[in-house]
Design a protein around this motif. Structure first.
Motif, PDB file in Angstrom:
ATOM      1  N   ARG A  26      96.613 -38.672 -22.721  1.00 50.20           N
ATOM      2  CA  ARG A  26      95.864 -38.026 -23.811  1.00 50.20           C
ATOM      3  C   ARG A  26      94.389 -37.825 -23.454  1.00 50.20           C
ATOM      4  O   ARG A  26      93.686 -37.101 -24.145  1.00 50.20           O
ATOM      5  N   SER A  27      93.941 -38.494 -22.419  1.00 59.40           N
ATOM      6  CA  SER A  27      92.535 -38.439 -22.046  1.00 59.40           C
ATOM      7  C   SER A  27      92.277 -37.283 -21.078  1.00 59.40           C
ATOM      8  O   SER A  27      92.928 -37.177 -20.044  1.00 59.40           O
ATOM      9  N   PRO A  28      91.310 -36.441 -21.405  1.00 60.80           N
ATOM     10  CA  PRO A  28      91.012 -35.317 -20.502  1.00 60.80           C
ATOM     11  C   PRO A  28      90.401 -35.767 -19.170  1.00 60.80           C
ATOM     12  O   PRO A  28      90.466 -35.045 -18.192  1.00 60.80           O
ATOM     13  N   SER A  29      89.870 -36.971 -19.130  1.00 60.15           N
ATOM     14  CA  SER A  29      89.234 -37.424 -17.891  1.00 60.15           C
ATOM     15  C   SER A  29      90.200 -38.180 -16.971  1.00 60.15           C
ATOM     16  O   SER A  29      89.816 -38.585 -15.878  1.00 60.15           O
ATOM     17  N   ALA A  30      91.442 -38.364 -17.403  1.00 61.47           N
ATOM     18  CA  ALA A  30      92.419 -39.094 -16.588  1.00 61.47           C
ATOM     19  C   ALA A  30      92.800 -38.263 -15.370  1.00 61.47           C
ATOM     20  O   ALA A  30      92.960 -37.046 -15.445  1.00 61.47           O
TER      21      ALA A  30
END
Length: 54
Positions: A26-30
């Motif tokens: 869910r994290s865009p930075s993953a």
């Protein structure tokens, strides 16, 4: 450590990784390689649990 307690510990680690993977997805930075590494570890844990027969 008994086999049952070892399996329980593996299940806890597997569940914690499941939560971490969901959060990372869910994290865009993953980063994809981090998610892939977590999924591989989850699979390794699941195989180990199955091998122990529980």
């Amino acid at each position: 450590m008994t086999v049952a307690s070892h399996v329980e510990e593996l299940r806890k680690k597997h569940q914690n990784l499941s939560v971490a993977v969901e959060r990372a997805q869910r994290s865009p930075s993953a980063r994809d390689h981090e998610i892939t590494a977590m999924k591989r570890e989850k699979l390794r844990l699941k195989e180990q649990i199955n091998r122990l027969g529980h």
